[in-house]
Design an enzyme around this catalytic site. Structure first.
Site, PDB file in Angstrom:
ATOM      1  N   HIS A 219      33.667  26.118  55.211  1.00  0.00           N
ATOM      2  CA  HIS A 219      34.751  26.431  54.286  1.00  0.00           C
ATOM      3  C   HIS A 219      34.799  26.756  53.041  1.00  0.00           C
ATOM      4  O   HIS A 219      35.618  26.997  52.464  1.00  0.00           O
ATOM      5  CB  HIS A 219      35.611  25.170  54.450  1.00  0.00           C
TER       6      HIS A 219
HETATM    7  C1  UD1 Z   1      38.902  22.336  48.504  1.00  0.00           C
HETATM    8  C2  UD1 Z   1      38.152  22.166  47.435  1.00  0.00           C
HETATM    9  C3  UD1 Z   1      36.480  22.012  47.816  1.00  0.00           C
HETATM   10  C4  UD1 Z   1      36.401  21.071  49.080  1.00  0.00           C
HETATM   11  C5  UD1 Z   1      37.434  21.405  50.074  1.00  0.00           C
HETATM   12  C6  UD1 Z   1      37.404  20.148  50.852  1.00  0.00           C
HETATM   13  C7  UD1 Z   1      38.532  22.949  45.162  1.00  0.00           C
HETATM   14  C8  UD1 Z   1      38.357  23.946  44.035  1.00  0.00           C
HETATM   15  N1  UD1 Z   1      38.108  23.189  46.397  1.00  0.00           N
HETATM   16  O1  UD1 Z   1      38.523  23.714  48.851  1.00  0.00           O
HETATM   17  O2  UD1 Z   1      35.681  21.391  46.935  1.00  0.00           O
HETATM   18  O3  UD1 Z   1      35.179  21.184  49.470  1.00  0.00           O
HETATM   19  O4  UD1 Z   1      38.742  21.244  49.452  1.00  0.00           O
HETATM   20  O5  UD1 Z   1      38.219  20.636  52.243  1.00  0.00           O
HETATM   21  O6  UD1 Z   1      39.535  22.037  44.871  1.00  0.00           O
HETATM   22  N2  UD1 Z   1      44.888  25.333  53.532  1.00  0.00           N
HETATM   23  C9  UD1 Z   1      45.868  25.198  54.508  1.00  0.00           C
HETATM   24  N3  UD1 Z   1      46.450  23.947  54.831  1.00  0.00           N
HETATM   25  C10 UD1 Z   1      45.950  22.799  53.994  1.00  0.00           C
HETATM   26  C11 UD1 Z   1      44.949  23.244  52.926  1.00  0.00           C
HETATM   27  C12 UD1 Z   1      44.453  24.524  52.721  1.00  0.00           C
HETATM   28  O7  UD1 Z   1      46.317  26.091  55.061  1.00  0.00           O
HETATM   29  O8  UD1 Z   1      46.437  21.588  54.239  1.00  0.00           O
HETATM   30  C13 UD1 Z   1      44.489  26.886  53.272  1.00  0.00           C
HETATM   31  C14 UD1 Z   1      45.298  27.661  52.302  1.00  0.00           C
HETATM   32  O9  UD1 Z   1      45.324  28.910  52.857  1.00  0.00           O
HETATM   33  C15 UD1 Z   1      44.445  27.692  51.206  1.00  0.00           C
HETATM   34  C16 UD1 Z   1      43.006  27.523  51.663  1.00  0.00           C
HETATM   35  O10 UD1 Z   1      43.247  26.371  52.691  1.00  0.00           O
HETATM   36  O11 UD1 Z   1      44.771  28.535  50.324  1.00  0.00           O
HETATM   37  C17 UD1 Z   1      42.301  26.797  50.405  1.00  0.00           C
HETATM   38  O12 UD1 Z   1      42.865  25.457  50.141  1.00  0.00           O
HETATM   39  P1  UD1 Z   1      42.342  24.999  48.703  1.00  0.00           P
HETATM   40  O13 UD1 Z   1      42.760  23.604  48.506  1.00  0.00           O
HETATM   41  O14 UD1 Z   1      42.620  25.878  47.619  1.00  0.00           O
HETATM   42  O15 UD1 Z   1      40.666  24.888  48.784  1.00  0.00           O
HETATM   43  P2  UD1 Z   1      39.766  24.514  49.911  1.00  0.00           P
HETATM   44  O16 UD1 Z   1      38.967  25.733  50.371  1.00  0.00           O
HETATM   45  O17 UD1 Z   1      40.455  23.468  50.784  1.00  0.00           O
HETATM   46  N1  UDP Z   2      35.836  16.188  58.184  1.00  0.00           N
HETATM   47  C1  UDP Z   2      36.748  15.849  59.060  1.00  0.00           C
HETATM   48  N2  UDP Z   2      37.270  16.875  59.928  1.00  0.00           N
HETATM   49  C2  UDP Z   2      36.672  18.108  59.995  1.00  0.00           C
HETATM   50  C3  UDP Z   2      35.663  18.401  59.148  1.00  0.00           C
HETATM   51  C4  UDP Z   2      35.185  17.566  58.203  1.00  0.00           C
HETATM   52  O1  UDP Z   2      37.317  14.909  59.098  1.00  0.00           O
HETATM   53  O2  UDP Z   2      37.072  18.927  60.823  1.00  0.00           O
HETATM   54  C5  UDP Z   2      35.331  15.140  57.361  1.00  0.00           C
HETATM   55  C6  UDP Z   2      33.927  14.923  57.234  1.00  0.00           C
HETATM   56  O3  UDP Z   2      33.403  14.090  58.185  1.00  0.00           O
HETATM   57  C7  UDP Z   2      33.416  14.496  55.745  1.00  0.00           C
HETATM   58  C8  UDP Z   2      34.703  15.189  54.811  1.00  0.00           C
HETATM   59  O4  UDP Z   2      35.443  15.732  55.881  1.00  0.00           O
HETATM   60  O5  UDP Z   2      33.828  13.280  55.579  1.00  0.00           O
HETATM   61  C9  UDP Z   2      33.984  16.130  54.131  1.00  0.00           C
HETATM   62  O6  UDP Z   2      35.026  17.232  53.544  1.00  0.00           O
HETATM   63  P1  UDP Z   2      34.993  18.584  53.394  1.00  0.00           P
HETATM   64  O7  UDP Z   2      33.927  19.316  54.276  1.00  0.00           O
HETATM   65  O8  UDP Z   2      36.210  19.234  53.707  1.00  0.00           O
HETATM   66  O9  UDP Z   2      34.624  19.052  51.959  1.00  0.00           O
HETATM   67  P2  UDP Z   2      33.361  18.779  50.996  1.00  0.00           P
HETATM   68  O10 UDP Z   2      32.572  17.505  51.344  1.00  0.00           O
HETATM   69  O11 UDP Z   2      32.406  19.973  50.984  1.00  0.00           O
HETATM   70  O12 UDP Z   2      34.070  18.628  49.459  1.00  0.00           O
END
Ligand code: UD1
Ligand code: UDP
Length: 386
Positions: A219
């Site tokens: 992701h």
């Molecule tokens: C964010 C965090 C990242 C973390 C990740 C965990 C920042 C800069 N990044 O990244 O560090 O590892 O969360 O999962 O804060 N979207 C949806 N539905 C949702 C959420 C997101 O469709 O409920 C899609 C949208 O298109 C959005 C994209 O995901 O633009 C990215 O979401 P965003 O929260 O900006 O960043 P993450 O990649 O989730």
């Molecule tokens: N996780 C989850 N469902 C998924 C993928 C990840 O519940 O489909 C959980 C995972 O077990 C861990 C956390 O999300 O506890 C990690 O978050 P993520 O990978 O979104 O972000 P990061 O740790 O890289 O910031």
């Protein structure tokens, strides 16, 4: 009574916050009253609501509903909303987790209103400032009053940035206190693993062969947004599944679901869709994810949290990044950094599969990090109130 304002917004911090809310409820309810603000950074049910439901996290008192957007716009909306909540609630301290934009916004809004910031998962560094998370972590650490590092490496990163050890209170943003306390995600694994294994229907629903699959999550923005990197990763996964006759289970972050259509090379996308051993699914719940990790053969991920969980569940891991802030996993030989390089991923799979001398020292503490954090917060804030 100490009033704590917990700020969460993204999936991993909702999960981490569960450990602290549990400690407050079970041990510290006479001393700590917790209010929760959800920034709304993640909003799909399977990125937010599901965790509150299955991990018994109290319903947020506020939801700022900021949604997705460019970094500046998203962070600015959060700061604006948080400022109002902080002024209204006048908390004794604000608890933040990790390194997302929600963490950064709370650190900025709170520190400017002179409310002490308590940073859980402090001190981690990838030493790569092209990662938005690296900027968020550094800024948050340097305006925090109490910093809780999950690993020893995190603690020493703080020392090398000028944080002192053994200093006396009163603790403030100018005289912060650093603690190495272990990882709240380990607390959660110990609490939820048994339930996760007994409740999981994903194996049946998706025809997954227990113990015989590679679990993948992707992701990070630099992987999903770059067609070359994304294609290289999926070429490697297709190759491993074909050459090793192996199922690859891929719960997908919504960002990835959207971008594989747009950014994957069309031939690789077709191959991905037609390969029956590639099991694609929407992001799963925390209990679902623990069960998938526990029964996997190996993990391949660019997630910070999933790397750690792989280690804690004794699974080898390939990390789809050039560097990791969880350096112990690589130093100890449990994980290999492959970046997005097709050949390095395929080779690392074979190397980790054939390796026999795995060991799992206690890198992430004793599973009681949340209790430690509550105790230190209470002690520090009580001193302040005297
Ligand atoms: C964010 C965090 C990242 C973390 C990740 C965990 C920042 C800069 N990044 O990244 O560090 O590892 O969360 O999962 O804060 N979207 C949806 N539905 C949702 C959420 C997101 O469709 O409920 C899609 C949208 O298109 C959005 C994209 O995901 O633009 C990215 O979401 P965003 O929260 O900006 O960043 P993450 O990649 O989730
Ligand atoms: N996780 C989850 N469902 C998924 C993928 C990840 O519940 O489909 C959980 C995972 O077990 C861990 C956390 O999300 O506890 C990690 O978050 P993520 O990978 O979104 O972000 P990061 O740790 O890289 O910031």
């Amino acid at each position: 009574m100490i009033k704590l304002l917990t700020v969460i917004g993204a999936r991993p911090q909702i999960i981490k916050a569960a450990a602290l809310s549990r400690a407050v409820e079970l041990v510290y309810s006479a001393e700590i009253a917790e209010k929760i603000v959800h920034t709304g950074q993640h909003y799909d049910d399977n990125m937010s609501k599901v965790f509150f439901d299955e991990m018994n996290i109290p319903k947020p008192d506020y939801n700022l509903k900021v949604g997705s957007g460019a970094h500046g716009k998203q962070t600015a909306s959060m700061i604006r909303g948080l400022e109002e909540v902080i002024q209204k609630e006048s908390p004794d301290a604000i608890v933040v987790y990790g390194d997302t934009n929600s963490t950064l916004a709370a650190a900025i809004a709170g520190s400017k209103l002179h409310v002490p910031i308590m940073h859980v998962e402090a001190g981690l560094r990838s030493f790569n400032k092209s990662m938005p998370e690296e900027i968020n972590r550094i800024i948050c650490d340097h305006v925090s009053t109490l910093l809780f590092t999950p690993t020893e490496a995190g603690y020493f990163n703080l020392i090398s940035e000028g944080f002192k050890e053994g200093n006396d209170g009163p603790f403030t943003a100018d005289n912060p206190k650093i603690h190495h306390c272990g990882d709240v995600m380990y607390d959660n694994i110990l609490h939820f693993l048994e339930q996760a294994n007994s409740a999981c229907k994903l194996f049946e629903d998706f025809g997954i062969n227990k113990g015989e699959y590679l679990l993948a999550t992707i992701h990070r923005d630099n992987n999903t947004d770059d067609p070359k990197r994304l294609t290289s990763i999926f070429k490697a996964l297709n190759r491993i599944s074909e050459e090793m006759d192996l199922q690859i289970v891929l719960p997908m972050h919504p960002r990835t679901s959207k971008l594989i259509k747009k950014n994957l090379d069309p031939d690789i996308y077709k191959q991905l869709k037609s390969n029956e051993k590639m099991i694609l699914m929407p992001a799963v719940s925390y209990l679902g994810m623990l069960a998938l990790e526990e029964s996997s053969k190996m993990v391949v991920t660019d997630s910070g949290g999933v790397q750690k969980e792989a280690y804690l569940l004794k699974k080898p891991c390939m990390i789809l990044r050039a560097q990791t802030e969880w350096v112990e996993l690589v130093d100890n030989g449990n994980a290999v950094l492959t970046d997005s390089d097709e050949n390095r991923i395929v080779e690392a799979y074979a190397t980790l599969l054939n390796k026999t001398d795995y060991s799992y020292p206690d890198i992430f503490g004793n599973g009681k990090a949340a209790i430690f954090i509550c105790k230190e917060i209470v002690n520090t804030l009580r001193e302040d109130k005297k």
